[in-house]
Motif scaffolding. Structure first.
Motif, PDB file in Angstrom:
ATOM      1  N   MET A   9       0.829  -1.173   0.000  1.00  0.00           N
ATOM      2  CA  MET A   9       0.000   0.000   0.000  1.00  0.00           C
ATOM      3  C   MET A   9       0.882   1.248   0.000  1.00  0.00           C
ATOM      4  SD  MET A   9      -3.102  -0.988   2.515  1.00  0.00           S
ATOM      5  CE  MET A   9      -2.522  -2.328   3.548  1.00  0.00           C
ATOM      6  N   ILE A  10       0.532   2.192  -0.847  1.00  0.00           N
ATOM      7  CA  ILE A  10       1.333   3.389  -1.033  1.00  0.00           C
ATOM      8  C   ILE A  10       0.702   4.559  -0.291  1.00  0.00           C
ATOM      9  CG2 ILE A  10       2.207   5.016  -2.741  1.00  0.00           C
ATOM     10  CD1 ILE A  10       2.140   2.685  -4.762  1.00  0.00           C
ATOM     11  N   LYS A  11       1.519   5.203   0.533  1.00  0.00           N
ATOM     12  CA  LYS A  11       1.093   6.425   1.215  1.00  0.00           C
ATOM     13  C   LYS A  11       1.466   7.608   0.334  1.00  0.00           C
ATOM     14  CE  LYS A  11       2.497   4.519   5.603  1.00  0.00           C
ATOM     15  NZ  LYS A  11       3.039   3.390   4.932  1.00  0.00           N
ATOM     16  N   LYS A  12       0.578   8.598   0.298  1.00  0.00           N
ATOM     17  CA  LYS A  12       0.895   9.801  -0.472  1.00  0.00           C
ATOM     18  C   LYS A  12       0.247  11.006   0.200  1.00  0.00           C
ATOM     19  CE  LYS A  12      -2.903   9.558  -3.748  1.00  0.00           C
ATOM     20  NZ  LYS A  12      -3.327   9.682  -5.105  1.00  0.00           N
ATOM     21  N   LEU A  13       0.813  12.147  -0.103  1.00  0.00           N
ATOM     22  CA  LEU A  13       0.308  13.416   0.388  1.00  0.00           C
ATOM     23  C   LEU A  13      -0.438  14.083  -0.755  1.00  0.00           C
ATOM     24  CD1 LEU A  13       0.686  15.013   3.077  1.00  0.00           C
ATOM     25  CD2 LEU A  13       2.454  16.305   1.900  1.00  0.00           C
ATOM     26  N   ARG A  14      -1.641  14.570  -0.479  1.00  0.00           N
ATOM     27  CA  ARG A  14      -2.413  15.277  -1.500  1.00  0.00           C
ATOM     28  C   ARG A  14      -3.208  16.397  -0.854  1.00  0.00           C
ATOM     29  NH1 ARG A  14      -7.736  14.176  -0.950  1.00  0.00           N
ATOM     30  NH2 ARG A  14      -8.444  12.079  -0.482  1.00  0.00           N
ATOM     31  N   LEU A  15      -3.637  17.343  -1.670  1.00  0.00           N
ATOM     32  CA  LEU A  15      -4.462  18.436  -1.173  1.00  0.00           C
ATOM     33  C   LEU A  15      -5.818  17.914  -0.711  1.00  0.00           C
ATOM     34  CD1 LEU A  15      -3.667  21.244  -3.762  1.00  0.00           C
ATOM     35  CD2 LEU A  15      -3.239  21.335  -1.302  1.00  0.00           C
ATOM     36  N   LEU A  16      -6.342  18.556   0.295  1.00  0.00           N
ATOM     37  CA  LEU A  16      -7.650  18.214   0.857  1.00  0.00           C
ATOM     38  C   LEU A  16      -8.741  18.432  -0.186  1.00  0.00           C
ATOM     39  CD1 LEU A  16      -9.158  17.645   3.648  1.00  0.00           C
ATOM     40  CD2 LEU A  16      -9.523  20.107   3.691  1.00  0.00           C
ATOM     41  N   LYS A  17      -9.681  17.514  -0.245  1.00  0.00           N
ATOM     42  CA  LYS A  17     -10.869  17.658  -1.082  1.00  0.00           C
ATOM     43  C   LYS A  17     -12.062  17.904  -0.162  1.00  0.00           C
ATOM     44  CE  LYS A  17      -9.146  14.335  -4.484  1.00  0.00           C
ATOM     45  NZ  LYS A  17      -9.358  13.003  -5.058  1.00  0.00           N
ATOM     46  N   VAL A  18     -13.097  18.518  -0.692  1.00  0.00           N
ATOM     47  CA  VAL A  18     -14.283  18.827   0.113  1.00  0.00           C
ATOM     48  C   VAL A  18     -14.830  17.566   0.775  1.00  0.00           C
ATOM     49  CG1 VAL A  18     -16.669  19.662   0.010  1.00  0.00           C
ATOM     50  CG2 VAL A  18     -14.878  20.877  -1.222  1.00  0.00           C
ATOM     51  N   GLU A  19     -14.790  16.463   0.066  1.00  0.00           N
ATOM     52  CA  GLU A  19     -15.340  15.223   0.632  1.00  0.00           C
ATOM     53  C   GLU A  19     -14.501  14.663   1.793  1.00  0.00           C
ATOM     54  OE1 GLU A  19     -13.474  14.086  -3.427  1.00  0.00           O
ATOM     55  OE2 GLU A  19     -14.752  15.680  -2.661  1.00  0.00           O
ATOM     56  N   ASP A  20     -13.291  15.188   2.002  1.00  0.00           N
ATOM     57  CA  ASP A  20     -12.443  14.755   3.123  1.00  0.00           C
ATOM     58  C   ASP A  20     -12.732  15.530   4.409  1.00  0.00           C
ATOM     59  OD1 ASP A  20     -10.882  13.089   1.368  1.00  0.00           O
ATOM     60  OD2 ASP A  20      -9.734  14.861   0.779  1.00  0.00           O
ATOM     61  N   ILE A  21     -13.421  16.635   4.298  1.00  0.00           N
ATOM     62  CA  ILE A  21     -13.575  17.543   5.442  1.00  0.00           C
ATOM     63  C   ILE A  21     -14.279  16.882   6.619  1.00  0.00           C
ATOM     64  CG2 ILE A  21     -14.660  19.700   6.207  1.00  0.00           C
ATOM     65  CD1 ILE A  21     -13.986  20.876   3.450  1.00  0.00           C
ATOM     66  N   GLU A  22     -15.230  16.020   6.360  1.00  0.00           N
ATOM     67  CA  GLU A  22     -15.949  15.376   7.461  1.00  0.00           C
ATOM     68  C   GLU A  22     -15.013  14.528   8.332  1.00  0.00           C
ATOM     69  OE1 GLU A  22     -20.062  12.958   8.414  1.00  0.00           O
ATOM     70  OE2 GLU A  22     -19.474  13.257   6.330  1.00  0.00           O
ATOM     71  N   ILE A  23     -14.018  13.920   7.735  1.00  0.00           N
ATOM     72  CA  ILE A  23     -13.047  13.135   8.494  1.00  0.00           C
ATOM     73  C   ILE A  23     -12.290  14.041   9.463  1.00  0.00           C
ATOM     74  CG2 ILE A  23     -10.914  11.767   8.317  1.00  0.00           C
ATOM     75  CD1 ILE A  23     -12.065  10.829   5.539  1.00  0.00           C
ATOM     76  N   LEU A  24     -11.854  15.211   8.988  1.00  0.00           N
ATOM     77  CA  LEU A  24     -11.147  16.149   9.854  1.00  0.00           C
ATOM     78  C   LEU A  24     -12.051  16.650  10.971  1.00  0.00           C
ATOM     79  CD1 LEU A  24      -9.112  18.299   7.293  1.00  0.00           C
ATOM     80  CD2 LEU A  24      -8.654  16.002   8.171  1.00  0.00           C
ATOM     81  N   PHE A  25     -13.303  16.917  10.667  1.00  0.00           N
ATOM     82  CA  PHE A  25     -14.275  17.342  11.684  1.00  0.00           C
ATOM     83  C   PHE A  25     -14.397  16.275  12.768  1.00  0.00           C
ATOM     84  CE2 PHE A  25     -18.698  17.247  13.223  1.00  0.00           C
ATOM     85  CZ  PHE A  25     -18.748  18.490  13.849  1.00  0.00           C
ATOM     86  N   ASN A  26     -14.509  15.032  12.362  1.00  0.00           N
ATOM     87  CA  ASN A  26     -14.633  13.935  13.337  1.00  0.00           C
ATOM     88  C   ASN A  26     -13.379  13.806  14.192  1.00  0.00           C
ATOM     89  OD1 ASN A  26     -17.277  13.225  12.682  1.00  0.00           O
ATOM     90  ND2 ASN A  26     -16.596  11.935  10.991  1.00  0.00           N
ATOM     91  N   TRP A  27     -12.207  14.032  13.612  1.00  0.00           N
ATOM     92  CA  TRP A  27     -10.983  14.027  14.414  1.00  0.00           C
ATOM     93  C   TRP A  27     -11.059  15.099  15.488  1.00  0.00           C
ATOM     94  CZ3 TRP A  27      -6.718  13.954  10.077  1.00  0.00           C
ATOM     95  CH2 TRP A  27      -6.669  12.674   9.495  1.00  0.00           C
ATOM     96  N   ASN A  28     -11.514  16.293  15.101  1.00  0.00           N
ATOM     97  CA  ASN A  28     -11.602  17.401  16.059  1.00  0.00           C
ATOM     98  C   ASN A  28     -12.548  17.087  17.214  1.00  0.00           C
ATOM     99  OD1 ASN A  28      -9.789  19.058  14.794  1.00  0.00           O
ATOM    100  ND2 ASN A  28     -11.302  20.382  13.855  1.00  0.00           N
ATOM    101  N   ILE A  29     -13.708  16.561  16.902  1.00  0.00           N
ATOM    102  CA  ILE A  29     -14.675  16.332  17.980  1.00  0.00           C
ATOM    103  C   ILE A  29     -14.322  15.106  18.824  1.00  0.00           C
ATOM    104  CG2 ILE A  29     -16.545  17.574  16.832  1.00  0.00           C
ATOM    105  CD1 ILE A  29     -17.769  14.863  16.084  1.00  0.00           C
TER     106      ILE A  29
END
Length: 172
Positions: free
Chosen positions: A1-21
């Motif tokens: 499995m390959i790890k990569k860095l990419r710019l955030l997409k709108v559909e990723d935002i919910e994951i970040l929100f869940n991390w915060n809460i």
């Protein structure tokens, strides 16, 4: 499995929100005012505004479809050709070398970006955040200074450490 860095997409935002809460000790990771987002929509709108107005560039570390961590470039200063870096890994992803991989990939990405034209990136951390200090130093950041008793956490006082890396110090 390959790890990569990419710019955030709108559909990723919910994951970040869940991390915060779900982060029980978010106050340990920043000296800035904590933004409590009561709803996902509030958080999403704020993120979209910050990204669309180019106040932040948010990158995420992914492996296949799984988001593992985030790293943000903000506080751009075009006169001084500098910007601040902030990073976060949710607790299940800590201690696995993902932070080192993410930061190394990020440094390469931003210093190679001619449009950003950065000479320096910098990060701040609390003097008691030993994993962050270790990550920054291992990645080649140098300690520039200390703001004394800048963090107040549970009635305890900690210094804020300021680290930076100059483009000419970056080793490809």
């Amino acid at each position: 499995m390959i790890k990569k860095l990419r710019l955030l997409k709108v559909e990723d935002i919910e994951i970040l929100f869940n991390w915060n809460i779900n982060e029980k000790h978010y106050e340990y990771y920043t000296c800035r005012l904590l933004n409590e987002h009561k709803t996902f929509e509030d958080y999403r709108n704020r993120m979209i505004d910050l990204i669309s107005t180019k106040k932040q560039m948010v990158y995420i570390l992914v492996e296949e479809d799984m988001v593992l961590g985030k790293i943000t470039l903000f506080d751009f200063n075009t006169r001084n050709k500098s910007a601040e870096v902030g990073y976060y890994l949710p607790s299940p992803n800590r201690g696995k070398g993902l932070g080192s991989f993410m930061l190394k990939s990020f440094i390469e990405t931003v210093f190679e970006d001619d449009k950003l034209n950065l000479n320096k990136i910098y990060a701040t951390t609390a003097s008691n955040n030993y994993p962050s200090i270790k990550l920054l130093e291992k990645s080649g950041f140098k300690l520039d200074g200390r703001l004394r008793e800048h963090y107040f956490i549970d009635e305890n006082r900690y210094d804020q450490l300021i680290y930076s890396m100059l483009k000419r110090e970056w080793i490809k």
